[in-house]
Design a protein around this motif. Sequence first.
Motif, PDB file in Angstrom:
ATOM      1  N   THR A 121       0.698  -1.214   0.032  1.00 33.87           N
ATOM      2  CA  THR A 121      -0.022   0.179  -0.445  1.00 33.87           C
ATOM      3  C   THR A 121       0.816   0.978  -0.159  1.00 33.87           C
ATOM      4  OG1 THR A 121      -2.177  -1.474   1.259  1.00 33.87           O
ATOM      5  CG2 THR A 121      -1.889   1.233   1.341  1.00 33.87           C
ATOM      6  N   GLY A 122       1.694   1.373   1.014  1.00 32.36           N
ATOM      7  CA  GLY A 122       2.874   2.519   0.481  1.00 32.36           C
ATOM      8  C   GLY A 122       3.959   2.440  -0.898  1.00 32.36           C
ATOM      9  N   VAL A 125       0.655   4.605  -2.760  1.00 34.50           N
ATOM     10  CA  VAL A 125       0.588   6.618  -2.028  1.00 34.50           C
ATOM     11  C   VAL A 125       1.933   6.709  -2.431  1.00 34.50           C
ATOM     12  CG1 VAL A 125       0.448   7.002   0.019  1.00 34.50           C
ATOM     13  CG2 VAL A 125      -0.627   4.904  -0.111  1.00 34.50           C
ATOM     14  N   ASN A 204       7.594   4.785   2.246  1.00 31.98           N
ATOM     15  CA  ASN A 204       5.613   4.919   2.598  1.00 31.98           C
ATOM     16  C   ASN A 204       5.998   3.627   3.149  1.00 31.98           C
ATOM     17  OD1 ASN A 204       5.862   7.833   1.952  1.00 31.98           O
ATOM     18  ND2 ASN A 204       6.128   7.662   0.222  1.00 31.98           N
ATOM     19  N   ASN A 208       3.448   3.277   6.555  1.00 28.53           N
ATOM     20  CA  ASN A 208       1.583   2.991   6.534  1.00 28.53           C
ATOM     21  C   ASN A 208       1.889   1.389   7.183  1.00 28.53           C
ATOM     22  OD1 ASN A 208      -0.401   2.873   5.276  1.00 28.53           O
ATOM     23  ND2 ASN A 208      -0.013   0.424   4.344  1.00 28.53           N
ATOM     24  N   GLU A 209       2.789   0.559   6.664  1.00 27.65           N
ATOM     25  CA  GLU A 209       1.947  -0.775   7.788  1.00 27.65           C
ATOM     26  C   GLU A 209       2.352  -0.356   8.610  1.00 27.65           C
ATOM     27  OE1 GLU A 209       4.856  -4.784   7.507  1.00 27.65           O
ATOM     28  OE2 GLU A 209       5.992  -3.313   8.258  1.00 27.65           O
ATOM     29  N   GLN A 212      -0.620   1.170  10.324  1.00 27.53           N
ATOM     30  CA  GLN A 212      -1.944   0.273  10.281  1.00 27.53           C
ATOM     31  C   GLN A 212      -1.802  -0.291  11.263  1.00 27.53           C
ATOM     32  OE1 GLN A 212      -2.608  -1.954   6.374  1.00 27.53           O
ATOM     33  NE2 GLN A 212      -3.122   0.045   5.814  1.00 27.53           N
TER      34      GLN A 212
END
Length: 589
Positions: A121-122, A125, A204, A208-209, A212
């Motif tokens: 996901t990062g 992003v 990133n 992100n990890e 979350q």
Amino acid sequence: MAEVTPTKGVFRRLLGYLRPHRTLLFGAFILLAVATTADVLGPILIQQFIDKYLTPRHFPTEPLVILGGVYLFLQVMKSGFNFLQLVGFQNAALKMIQALRIEVFGKVQRLGLTFFDRTPTGVLVSRITNDTEAIKDFYVTVLSTYVKNALLLIGIFVSMFFLDFRLALFCVILAPVIVYIMMMYRKISGRVFHEARRKLSQLNAKLNESLQGMYLIQAMRQQERLRSEFGEVNGDYQKARLRNIRINSLMLRPLMDVLYLAVLVVIMSFFGIRSFHSVIDIGVLYAFVNYLERFFEPVNEMMQQLNVFQQAMVAGERVFQLLDQTLYAPTQIGSANPEIARGKVTFDDVTFSYDGETDVLKNISFTAYPGQTVALVGHTGSGKSSIVNLLMRFYPVVKGRIMVDDVPLDAYSDIELRNKIGLVLQDPFLFVGDIAQNIRLGNEHVTDAEVVEAARFVQADSFIERLVGGYQEPVRERGSTLSAGQRQLVSFARTMAIEPKILVLDEATASVDTETEEAIQTALLKMRRGRTTIAIAHRLSTIQDADLILVLHHGEIVERGTHQELLAHRGLYHKMYLLQQGGREAVQL
């Protein structure tokens, strides 16, 4: 024809986004040309003043007033037109980057879960934010700077030839040297920029990890480990950026300054030697030195912008890699547009693999008839969620067939599938907004009365009406202000608001407390009535009334039947049931 390099391809694609704004850019270009002309004429007017009036000490009032007025007018016009062209270029650039970001975001929405399984996901992003921001700098600063300075250089060359042909010719010879330096810089810095962008994506992704998983990180006291890992990735990014800074420090302004000083020495020597044999026009000397400085200033600006240009090309390459992705979500095949009227679900010898090598489902066959409840049970990794993923058409069916109402699943439109198949996940996701918006979820045809009715149907109305804002109560990110049970009730109401023909439940009561579960079980009985229900169950007590229970093990259906039939069979289901009953040996049949 020579093969187009990736940078050329990226550059051409970026320029393609200029087309919708041609009129705005053309107007800005005209303003820029006028401002540049005014700027270039300034030193010539001063040269005229020095050679015609200052050196001979001749100061007629009217010509000097006119000359000064023209010079002042040109300076004011240059400033005003530069302001207008800058606003024009940046306005067009912001519109272009806005269109690109929307295109990238829209592309991501159309990609299938296969792509998201492979991409952190990062990283996504970073491409949608950091990379598009770097591309914005290309439009905002690089293009305008290069166009402005190219026009300025043309004007300077013309003025130099007007003043002295030989010296101007010497300056023209410098152009290939400068171009060579630019090409060398781009070649050397390209690899460094790629590495820096890759490290930024990793940074990133790690951030992100960590955000979350903050609940688990604090619960398991993993702060120091994550801090150390983040520091390592951050250090790698810092090293990559430092290599970039070293290259810039050597090949950008310092190298141009050395070249400028060398040329200045040559020109001053030229005028010095000429002064031994003839009279030197001081105004011409002033104008030529002034133009020389003006010549290297735009070159320096263009060299400085090479740094931004290179970052934009690398960012553009990464963004276009995303835009060129072909791992789309499975969609409708054909144009028949059938409708789901009854909700019969059939799996016919379905085999499935996520990676194309290891089968997670093997020869799955079953039929869920309208109004029936089919439960999927099995240990973690047995394939329960994969069956749901295929039914929801999150992944394509490669081997076997899935049919709804005896029609292949891929014959239905996305709208028909999403409106007729309701999904309730174990961990419900709520969006920022309010309660009513999360129940309606963009389905504008769902009225306020239907929102309230759906909430009442699943018995969510009791807690919603106790909230200060009621159905307009604000919902924060992921529904953090609501309890797990309340979020689940909202997701139940969201599903019932569309009145689906098929209901898919992924352990829908797992996050609900005992008291709320009893209320939800009553709601589930109402929800399942008249609908085909596919339910993933970890707690066997919640699916004892299912019409058919499928027991999965390593991707295969190893047992099937009702609760009582499977207990009597004394197989895997029987063992699972005993474990959940606390290991009791006796089972009431």
